[in-house]
Design an enzyme around this catalytic site. Sequence first.
Site, mmCIF file in Angstrom:
data_model
loop_
_atom_site.group_PDB
_atom_site.id
_atom_site.type_symbol
_atom_site.label_atom_id
_atom_site.label_comp_id
_atom_site.label_asym_id
_atom_site.label_seq_id
_atom_site.Cartn_x
_atom_site.Cartn_y
_atom_site.Cartn_z
ATOM 1 N N CYS A 2 0.869 -1.171 0.000
ATOM 2 C CA CYS A 2 0.000 0.000 0.000
ATOM 3 C C CYS A 2 0.905 1.219 0.000
ATOM 4 O O CYS A 2 2.090 1.125 0.258
ATOM 5 C CB CYS A 2 -0.850 0.022 1.258
ATOM 6 S SG CYS A 2 -1.744 -1.504 1.512
ATOM 7 N N ARG A 27 1.993 1.288 -6.097
ATOM 8 C CA ARG A 27 2.216 0.386 -4.967
ATOM 9 C C ARG A 27 0.971 -0.414 -4.591
ATOM 10 O O ARG A 27 1.039 -1.382 -3.845
ATOM 11 C CB ARG A 27 2.656 1.191 -3.732
ATOM 12 C CG ARG A 27 3.956 1.910 -3.904
ATOM 13 C CD ARG A 27 4.265 2.694 -2.664
ATOM 14 N NE ARG A 27 4.486 1.832 -1.528
ATOM 15 C CZ ARG A 27 5.668 1.358 -1.161
ATOM 16 N NH1 ARG A 27 6.722 1.667 -1.847
ATOM 17 N NH2 ARG A 27 5.781 0.591 -0.110
ATOM 18 N N TRP A 74 -3.788 -2.101 -1.212
ATOM 19 C CA TRP A 74 -3.672 -3.350 -1.956
ATOM 20 C C TRP A 74 -4.097 -4.415 -0.948
ATOM 21 O O TRP A 74 -3.377 -4.708 0.000
ATOM 22 C CB TRP A 74 -2.233 -3.557 -2.414
ATOM 23 C CG TRP A 74 -2.020 -4.760 -3.274
ATOM 24 C CD1 TRP A 74 -2.220 -4.854 -4.623
ATOM 25 C CD2 TRP A 74 -1.540 -6.044 -2.864
ATOM 26 N NE1 TRP A 74 -1.902 -6.106 -5.059
ATOM 27 C CE2 TRP A 74 -1.486 -6.858 -4.011
ATOM 28 C CE3 TRP A 74 -1.161 -6.591 -1.636
ATOM 29 C CZ2 TRP A 74 -1.063 -8.179 -3.973
ATOM 30 C CZ3 TRP A 74 -0.739 -7.908 -1.593
ATOM 31 C CH2 TRP A 74 -0.693 -8.684 -2.754
ATOM 32 N N ASN A 100 0.751 0.302 6.144
ATOM 33 C CA ASN A 100 1.246 -0.568 5.077
ATOM 34 C C ASN A 100 1.968 -1.730 5.744
ATOM 35 O O ASN A 100 2.796 -1.511 6.628
ATOM 36 C CB ASN A 100 2.216 0.232 4.191
ATOM 37 C CG ASN A 100 2.924 -0.655 3.190
ATOM 38 O OD1 ASN A 100 2.345 -1.623 2.699
ATOM 39 N ND2 ASN A 100 4.161 -0.328 2.878
ATOM 40 N N GLY A 101 1.624 -2.964 5.331
ATOM 41 C CA GLY A 101 2.279 -4.132 5.910
ATOM 42 C C GLY A 101 1.231 -5.120 6.392
ATOM 43 O O GLY A 101 0.069 -5.047 5.987
ATOM 44 N N GLU A 464 10.275 -15.299 -18.560
ATOM 45 C CA GLU A 464 9.952 -13.882 -18.395
ATOM 46 C C GLU A 464 8.811 -13.469 -19.351
ATOM 47 O O GLU A 464 7.890 -12.752 -18.960
ATOM 48 C CB GLU A 464 11.216 -13.043 -18.646
ATOM 49 C CG GLU A 464 11.034 -11.543 -18.631
ATOM 50 C CD GLU A 464 10.429 -10.987 -17.343
ATOM 51 O OE1 GLU A 464 10.344 -11.709 -16.342
ATOM 52 O OE2 GLU A 464 10.011 -9.812 -17.368
ATOM 53 N N LYS A 468 5.107 -11.999 -18.326
ATOM 54 C CA LYS A 468 4.542 -10.747 -18.849
ATOM 55 C C LYS A 468 3.147 -10.992 -19.424
ATOM 56 O O LYS A 468 2.229 -10.206 -19.213
ATOM 57 C CB LYS A 468 5.422 -10.138 -19.963
ATOM 58 C CG LYS A 468 6.743 -9.582 -19.576
ATOM 59 C CD LYS A 468 6.698 -8.351 -18.711
ATOM 60 C CE LYS A 468 6.688 -8.716 -17.260
ATOM 61 N NZ LYS A 468 7.907 -8.672 -16.535
ATOM 62 N N GLU A 471 0.614 -11.712 -16.574
ATOM 63 C CA GLU A 471 0.421 -10.531 -15.726
ATOM 64 C C GLU A 471 -0.375 -9.432 -16.429
ATOM 65 O O GLU A 471 -1.260 -8.814 -15.835
ATOM 66 C CB GLU A 471 1.839 -10.045 -15.398
ATOM 67 C CG GLU A 471 1.988 -8.864 -14.537
ATOM 68 C CD GLU A 471 3.468 -8.585 -14.237
ATOM 69 O OE1 GLU A 471 4.346 -8.833 -15.092
ATOM 70 O OE2 GLU A 471 3.730 -8.084 -13.139
ATOM 71 N N HIS A 487 8.947 -34.400 -22.687
ATOM 72 C CA HIS A 487 8.897 -35.108 -21.408
ATOM 73 C C HIS A 487 7.566 -34.902 -20.689
ATOM 74 O O HIS A 487 7.479 -35.144 -19.487
ATOM 75 C CB HIS A 487 10.071 -34.671 -20.523
ATOM 76 C CG HIS A 487 11.413 -35.018 -21.099
ATOM 77 N ND1 HIS A 487 11.821 -36.315 -21.321
ATOM 78 C CD2 HIS A 487 12.429 -34.233 -21.549
ATOM 79 C CE1 HIS A 487 13.027 -36.312 -21.858
ATOM 80 N NE2 HIS A 487 13.412 -35.060 -22.014
ATOM 81 N N LYS A 582 3.240 -3.057 -7.523
ATOM 82 C CA LYS A 582 4.609 -2.923 -8.015
ATOM 83 C C LYS A 582 5.640 -3.381 -6.988
ATOM 84 O O LYS A 582 6.609 -4.036 -7.322
ATOM 85 C CB LYS A 582 4.844 -1.452 -8.370
ATOM 86 C CG LYS A 582 6.202 -1.164 -8.947
ATOM 87 C CD LYS A 582 6.301 -1.687 -10.347
ATOM 88 C CE LYS A 582 7.644 -1.409 -10.989
ATOM 89 N NZ LYS A 582 7.826 -2.267 -12.177
#
Length: 587
Positions: A2, A27, A74, A100-101, A464, A468, A471, A487, A582
């Site tokens: 947050c 954030r 968040w 925040n936390g 990666e 992307k 996300e 396999h 983020k």
Amino acid sequence: MCSIIGYKGNEHASSVLVEGLRKMEYRGYDSVGIATIKSGKLLIRKGVGKVAEVNKSLRLDELPGNLGIGHTRWATHGGIVDSNAHPHLACKSTIAVVHNGIIENYNELKNELCRSGHEFKSETDSEVIAHLLEEYFEITGDIRLSMIFTCKRLQGSFAFVAMFNSSTLCGARYDEPLIIGVGNDDYFLSSDILGFLNYTDRAIFLDNRDIVILNDNDISFFNFDGDRVSRRMTQVAWELGDADKGKYSHFTLKEIHEQRYTIVKSMQQDKKNLEKFCDILTGGKNIYITGSGTSYHSALLAKQIFSKSKIHVETIMSSEFQYSSDMLDENSVLLAISQSGETADVIQSVKSAKTMGAKVISIVNIPTSSLARLSDSYLEVKCGPEIGVAATKSFTSQIALLYYVADIIGRKSNGILSSKDILVKAVIQVLELDSQIEGIADQLKHSKDVYILGRSLHFPICLEGALKIKELSYIHAEGMAAGELKHGPLALIDTNSIVIVLHPDDSTYGDTLSNIHTIKSRGAKIVGISNKKDALYDYQITIPTINESLYPLIEVIPLQLLAYHLSICNNGNPDYPRNLAKSVTVK
Ligand code: M6R
């Protein structure tokens, strides 16, 4: 995750707070709220949505007063509803808190507070802070003692700002960042310097277990034991606040295009810093690299880059570090990679490595971050603020810097220094494929599953690229080492599958070609990212020919662009993908 902000000064607080929250929205962006004080009365407005939306409907920036606190959320504890948005008030509406936390023992504290008659209005863990402050203030009548007693009761990680109706602003931090911006006649308390950089570049970074109290004419610092401490003021770089979309419709697109400058900028390092960093790295008997998400993919690639330079390293995913850290000792070096420098999993890994006597070096984008400050030495990737939640330019800057370091200390060169100009030209050529890739995205937008295959150095890029796509576009995507297909995963391939193949004309070409034939015969559609034309591909994205070792730096760009355009085609918001933030400061 947050963002929190507090303001005390002569300006109209709510406008300052809303502007600061807008800058820090990367954030977390589920909900937003503001509280101010006017004539000793706490005023509060909060709601679900992004800062601009909530501000439009609730006019947050019209709350009167010169003192206030704000928050973007968040969600971790409790759904995304108005009542869970911060600030949270204690029972008598004389104390408001933004946090925040995560407060790990909030249930136990809540039960205890309820037994003493406190009534809770939200499902959040954060609300306990407001009630604890109220409880201790009733007992002691002293704000400093209430802060100390409250902080001592909290378990977990936190940075919070509390506002008392006596016009006192306080803050405390434990394992979450909290920074004070010092203006001419005003103070800011913020989780990020972006929250106040429009007003001042003078900052005080609180240490863990610090409490700050801002009265009418005084700022004082204490630790959780109540001892007075002093904290130094530092000047932060204005350019860190340079976060503007420019001509681009999204930060993500702007940041992808900035790679034409940022990749090489990461190699402009101060000689002394670089020497120190390399000395520590080469002084280690065992070298480990850690990171999360995209930064972990950099670590995976670094392992291969370093091994080509004849340096052996091991990688450990930061979220798994605690389960495999026994290997580290005083002969070890841990290289931590993190754009934000605040990722909880990374910070935790670094802390446990230090307790085992290992040296810690890091690669960061934010030199003032917790990670940089915990490290024995660090290098900056210098790619400027990355606002889009998806890491793009920070990834290529991290890997360019890793190539650079490997070439300096290794016995065999990857050739990045001699290829700088060619590299920049190649990046520009790949960026020019933007509209072709937009067209391909339009063709693929209804896909349910995308597989990305490659070998050797290309494998971390497959991971990666898949991250992307997941996300940004919410399409299921999986990165795989091409040789692993047979396999097991081959069972999934049918006429509905989309397979993207990283297939440059290098030492991996022949083996990957065989995989393509196997896939093609099962009816899947192939997107080839290659410097060699081939009719086998249903769609070809042609990248330039460069030094074989350096392909990862350019072949990730078409995947970033594809993910971006898939997001747009599917009506997503690439800058703020759902459920993500983020800076992931929770474990
Ligand atoms: O700031 P960090 O590099 O430590 O962040 C680590 C991950 O959270 C981050 O890379 C995440 O995976 C990105 N959103 C991916 O695009």
